[in-house]
Motif scaffolding. Structure first.
Motif, mmCIF file in Angstrom:
data_model
loop_
_atom_site.group_PDB
_atom_site.id
_atom_site.type_symbol
_atom_site.label_atom_id
_atom_site.label_comp_id
_atom_site.label_asym_id
_atom_site.label_seq_id
_atom_site.Cartn_x
_atom_site.Cartn_y
_atom_site.Cartn_z
ATOM 1 N N THR A 143 -3.167 4.496 -11.815
ATOM 2 C CA THR A 143 -2.945 5.016 -13.166
ATOM 3 C C THR A 143 -1.917 6.142 -13.200
ATOM 4 O OG1 THR A 143 -4.785 6.563 -12.950
ATOM 5 C CG2 THR A 143 -5.271 4.393 -13.892
ATOM 6 N N GLN A 144 -1.363 6.499 -12.053
ATOM 7 C CA GLN A 144 -0.211 7.391 -11.988
ATOM 8 C C GLN A 144 0.775 6.783 -11.008
ATOM 9 O OE1 GLN A 144 0.402 10.051 -13.748
ATOM 10 N NE2 GLN A 144 -1.554 10.871 -14.451
ATOM 11 N N SER A 145 2.057 7.022 -11.233
ATOM 12 C CA SER A 145 3.030 6.546 -10.254
ATOM 13 C C SER A 145 2.817 7.298 -8.951
ATOM 14 C CB SER A 145 4.459 6.763 -10.758
ATOM 15 O OG SER A 145 4.778 8.136 -10.749
ATOM 16 N N ARG A 146 3.306 6.741 -7.862
ATOM 17 C CA ARG A 146 3.092 7.352 -6.557
ATOM 18 C C ARG A 146 3.903 8.629 -6.348
ATOM 19 N NH1 ARG A 146 2.334 1.808 -2.902
ATOM 20 N NH2 ARG A 146 0.181 1.454 -3.590
ATOM 21 N N THR A 147 4.701 8.978 -7.324
ATOM 22 C CA THR A 147 5.393 10.267 -7.282
ATOM 23 C C THR A 147 4.547 11.365 -7.921
ATOM 24 O OG1 THR A 147 6.513 9.804 -9.379
ATOM 25 C CG2 THR A 147 7.663 9.181 -7.343
ATOM 26 N N GLU A 196 0.799 -1.232 0.000
ATOM 27 C CA GLU A 196 0.000 0.000 0.000
ATOM 28 C C GLU A 196 0.827 1.275 0.000
ATOM 29 O OE1 GLU A 196 -3.998 -0.120 2.193
ATOM 30 O OE2 GLU A 196 -2.695 -1.394 3.404
ATOM 31 N N SER A 197 2.083 1.217 0.445
ATOM 32 C CA SER A 197 2.806 2.466 0.674
ATOM 33 C C SER A 197 4.113 2.625 -0.086
ATOM 34 C CB SER A 197 3.096 2.617 2.176
ATOM 35 O OG SER A 197 3.845 1.518 2.644
ATOM 36 N N SER A 198 4.717 1.545 -0.566
ATOM 37 C CA SER A 198 6.021 1.658 -1.210
ATOM 38 C C SER A 198 5.944 2.510 -2.468
ATOM 39 C CB SER A 198 6.554 0.270 -1.575
ATOM 40 O OG SER A 198 7.728 0.392 -2.368
ATOM 41 N N PRO A 199 6.930 3.400 -2.690
ATOM 42 C CA PRO A 199 6.937 4.203 -3.919
ATOM 43 C C PRO A 199 7.458 3.438 -5.131
ATOM 44 C CG PRO A 199 8.826 4.768 -2.562
ATOM 45 C CD PRO A 199 8.013 3.785 -1.758
ATOM 46 N N THR A 200 7.919 2.201 -4.904
ATOM 47 C CA THR A 200 8.509 1.408 -5.987
ATOM 48 C C THR A 200 7.478 0.459 -6.572
ATOM 49 O OG1 THR A 200 10.666 1.501 -4.896
ATOM 50 C CG2 THR A 200 10.360 -0.166 -6.625
ATOM 51 N N TYR A 201 7.193 0.594 -7.862
ATOM 52 C CA TYR A 201 6.239 -0.300 -8.501
ATOM 53 C C TYR A 201 6.970 -1.509 -9.070
ATOM 54 C CZ TYR A 201 7.693 2.398 -12.649
ATOM 55 O OH TYR A 201 8.414 3.026 -13.628
ATOM 56 N N ILE A 202 6.229 -2.622 -9.222
ATOM 57 C CA ILE A 202 6.857 -3.868 -9.680
ATOM 58 C C ILE A 202 6.610 -4.122 -11.159
ATOM 59 C CG2 ILE A 202 6.732 -4.906 -7.385
ATOM 60 C CD1 ILE A 202 4.316 -6.519 -8.329
ATOM 61 N N GLY A 203 5.918 -3.231 -11.814
ATOM 62 C CA GLY A 203 5.681 -3.372 -13.244
ATOM 63 C C GLY A 203 4.584 -2.444 -13.703
ATOM 64 N N THR A 204 4.341 -2.413 -15.008
ATOM 65 C CA THR A 204 3.285 -1.572 -15.567
ATOM 66 C C THR A 204 2.423 -2.380 -16.522
ATOM 67 O OG1 THR A 204 4.717 -0.844 -17.377
ATOM 68 C CG2 THR A 204 4.678 0.526 -15.387
ATOM 69 N N LEU A 205 1.175 -1.942 -16.658
ATOM 70 C CA LEU A 205 0.212 -2.577 -17.554
ATOM 71 C C LEU A 205 -0.306 -1.535 -18.530
ATOM 72 C CD1 LEU A 205 -1.926 -4.441 -14.837
ATOM 73 C CD2 LEU A 205 0.144 -5.276 -15.970
#
Length: 448
Positions: free
Chosen positions: A166-170, A126-135
């Motif tokens: 649909t947007q990165s957490r940044t 729920e909180s990490s700014p690092t995503y594991i992939g994109t779709l």
């Protein structure tokens, strides 16, 4: 993994405490779990494994875990690693609680469709700014689509919750362009199912973690007839400010705003060399909802406005007749522009004295009883107010009576300062004091 199997062979044969080898090698990490799923520990940081009477005890630095099963009922599995192809069927809805904002449909709602170039970021918590992939959507032009992409599945577990955004957490809502198509921000949660080198997740319904408001900017001075083409707009909600900078000046601007329940909202627009403001209290925005709001904004005073009037509606006009023509009434003349005298933008003096002379206490009551003006506060002028207005007042008089006027500045419990007007307003000095029980002239001032 071979080390683990060898370790448990020793346990079965010896039925005695054995030390487990700790390793930081990801290839040898495993999970120790009972088949009913009631207990689970990782082999990382295991200090001791003990087998006794059909029970298995796993000792770790923070305590022991007991498995009430024979060893034959225990299984091991390795957490997922490497890259997986992930698919999900996604819905973004078309109701008033829309999640995708690109256009307004025939019913005045936001139309929601997946479009080419849309990206969904996949997060494992729920909180990490690092995503594991994109779709990305394999089909477009509809409110539903199948999203496909590769994810880093290291450590991913079957049945784990994934977070789709649909947007990165940044993503920063503080800077916006005012265009509807730039507001694709929606979120969903889904459960992943892993099958070999592929993964699927449960159907995902995206919700928008914000409201969208279309602000139409109008000039309050002519009751909204004139539209204001702004080069920038700031929306302040509580202590948070969202800045909208359109590519070209615009009077309709779309703004994404997180939910607010009966809060205060202030809009500040730059229109040419002028600044316009609008404030409203008790505002509620609900996430996912779309609002169309026409805002009648008031222009802030600038040095060129000295000698102009402020009307009951809080707007500035060239003179009293112009205010009347606009359907309002002039109440004060601008005598000072600045913020050095306990005012935000300036001071405007009432058009006339109070009907009679009065004591210090009665003067304060009379001044506060003037008709309220948006963005302004009526008061007896302080000693500082008189001093700041003096330069312009002595040149234009504004009907001041030669004599003494109360200030709101006190010397002590019995005395307060007065302003002395001489020569029909040609000189104003606020240095002498009077007993508060004496009666003097009173002229209210509007601090705005």
């Amino acid at each position: 993994m071979k080390k683990l199997y060898f370790l448990f062979t020793i346990i079965l044969c010896a039925a005695m405490p054995i030390m487990a080898q700790h390793t930081d090698d990801n290839r040898n990490k495993a999970v120790f779990q009972s088949t009913d799923g009631n207990n689970e520990v990782s082999t990382d940081d295991i200090q001791l494994i003990r087998f006794d009477g059909g029970k298995v005890t796993v000792v770790q630095p923070w305590g022991e875990t007991v498995f009430d099963h024979t060893l034959q009922n225990l299984t091991f599995f390795r957490p997922q690693s490497g890259t997986l192809r992930l698919t999900v069927d996604a819905n973004i809805g078309t109701s008033d609680n829309t999640n995708r904002a690109f256009s307004i449909d025939g019913s005045g709602r936001l139309a929601s469709t997946w479009e080419s170039g849309d990206v969904v970021y996949v997060y494992a918590d729920e909180s990490s700014p690092t995503y594991i992939g994109t779709l990305t959507p394999s089909t477009t032009g509809s409110n539903t689509a199948r999203l496909v992409g590769d994810i880093n599945a290291t450590g991913l577990q079957d049945g784990q919750t994934l977070y789709l955004e649909t947007q990165s957490r940044t993503y920063n809502m503080a800077s916006q362009t005012g265009i509807l198509s730039n507001m694709f921000y929606a979120k969903a949660e889904a459960t992943v199912s892993i099958n070999g080198g592929n993964a699927t997740i449960s159907d995902a319904t995206f919700t928008r973690p914000m409201a969208v408001a279309k602000f139409t900017l109008k000039d309050k001075a002519d009751n909204g007839t004139t539209l204001l083409n702004a080069t920038s707009l700031t929306v302040t909600v509580g202590s948070t400010t969202y800045t909208v900078t359109p590519a070209t000046p615009a009077n309709e601007l779309f703004v994404a705003i997180p939910s607010i329940n009966t809060g205060d909202v202030t809009l500040t627009a730059t229109v040419g060399t002028d600044t316009y403001v609008y404030t409203k209290t008790g505002v509620t925005f609900e996430n996912g909802h779309y609002y169309t709001i026409g805002v009648k904004m008031t222009r802030q005073a600038k040095p060129e406005d000295l000698g102009k009037v402020i009307a009951q509606n809080g707007c500035i006009y060239n003179d009293a007749s112009a205010a009347t023509a606009a359907g309002t009434e002039a109440v004060a003349v601008i005598e000072y522009i600045g913020n050095e005298s306990d005012c935000a933008h300036g001071l405007a003096i009432a058009l006339a004295d109070e009907a009679s002379i009065m004591t210090f206490s009665d003067a304060a009551t009379a001044a506060s009883n003037h008709t309220a003006v948006p963005g302004g506060e009526w008061r007896v002028p302080s000693k500082s107010d008189w001093e700041h207005m003096a330069a312009y007042l002595t040149a234009h008089h504004q009907g001041l009576t030669e004599g003494s006027y109360w200030t709101s500045t006190v010397k002590d419990s019995d005395y307060a300062y007065r302003a002395i007007v001489s020569g029909s307003g040609n000189s104003i000095v606020a240095t002498q004091t009077n007993n508060k029980m004496e009666s003097l002239n009173v002229r209210a001032v509007l601090a705005f």
